[in-house]
Enzyme design. Sequence first.
Site, mmCIF file in Angstrom:
data_model
loop_
_atom_site.group_PDB
_atom_site.id
_atom_site.type_symbol
_atom_site.label_atom_id
_atom_site.label_comp_id
_atom_site.label_asym_id
_atom_site.label_seq_id
_atom_site.Cartn_x
_atom_site.Cartn_y
_atom_site.Cartn_z
ATOM 1 N N ASP A 31 0.788 -1.248 0.000
ATOM 2 C CA ASP A 31 0.000 0.000 0.000
ATOM 3 C C ASP A 31 0.819 1.297 0.000
ATOM 4 O OD1 ASP A 31 -1.905 -1.932 0.252
ATOM 5 O OD2 ASP A 31 -2.697 -1.264 2.173
ATOM 6 N N LYS A 136 -6.539 -4.946 -3.115
ATOM 7 C CA LYS A 136 -7.138 -5.632 -1.960
ATOM 8 C C LYS A 136 -8.183 -4.735 -1.312
ATOM 9 C CE LYS A 136 -3.391 -4.390 1.314
ATOM 10 N NZ LYS A 136 -4.144 -3.599 2.271
ATOM 11 N N CYS A 169 -1.975 -2.546 7.878
ATOM 12 C CA CYS A 169 -1.950 -3.475 6.731
ATOM 13 C C CYS A 169 -0.710 -4.357 6.710
ATOM 14 C CB CYS A 169 -2.097 -2.696 5.438
ATOM 15 S SG CYS A 169 -3.750 -1.961 5.284
HETATM 16 C C1 C5J Z 1 -2.965 0.611 5.590
HETATM 17 C C2 C5J Z 1 -4.754 1.827 6.630
HETATM 18 N N1 C5J Z 1 -2.400 0.380 4.392
HETATM 19 N N2 C5J Z 1 -4.005 2.242 7.628
HETATM 20 N N3 C5J Z 1 -4.225 1.130 5.596
HETATM 21 O O1 C5J Z 1 -2.343 0.398 6.611
HETATM 22 O O2 C5J Z 1 -5.936 2.092 6.592
#
Ligand code: C5J
Length: 235
Positions: A31, A136, A169
């Site tokens: 991400d 995802k 994540c």
């Molecule tokens: C991730 C989030 N990628 N913090 N998303 O950690 O919402």
Amino acid sequence: MDGTTTGPVDVPAAPYPLTLDPARTALVIIDMQRDFLEPGGFGEMLGNDVSHLARTVEPLATVLAAARAMGMTVIHTREGHRPDLTDAPPTKLARGNLSCGIGDPGPKGRVLVRGEEGHDIIDELYPVAGEAVLDKPGKGAFYATDLELMLRNGGITTLVVTGVTTEVCVHTTVREGNDRGFECLVLEDCVGSYFPEFHEVGLRMIAAQGGIFGWTTPSAAFLAAIGAPAEAVAS
Ligand code: C5J
């Protein structure tokens, strides 16, 4: 792999060295999206200081360059949803009572919606041909994706996990991977959180109790152990 490595290597790590075979290892980049990293993105709109994540970009770019030079499997993930939001649980959409939440128009397009500017990966780490990009809908990279199938079909046994955010994540993915029998090595300087204290504790949680979820190590130790080409590390 392009043959620059010769089988399993020992990577110095917490809580003890991890033996991995680079040919059976995937670099998983979680991400690294504009919505989480850049000013004006969703992360900042939630009130977070995105500068805490910026420090991950340079070391991760070095690891990515080395993985590419060595022909290692690279998988990028992006958290986000279909434009009609049919894959977004109503609970996720409602969470936080936000004035600008998932699916709403923001400075970088609709927040966390596939195809929008904010949803895509930052320029510094942009995927190249041959690298999987996995969309995802959840926090974990295994949930509602074909990641496990891809890894098993590719003979991958070990995940080198990087990206953001450490306790959300990244952690969810490590826990999911660990339960599925994958060895997970988290590169400490290549993961980041808006909350430095969560980052520190998140890393300790992974390696505690004999490596209950996996291993952690600085990226330099990983790169040295796999014999990353000097020009990749220097670039
Ligand atoms: C991730 C989030 N990628 N913090 N998303 O950690 O919402």
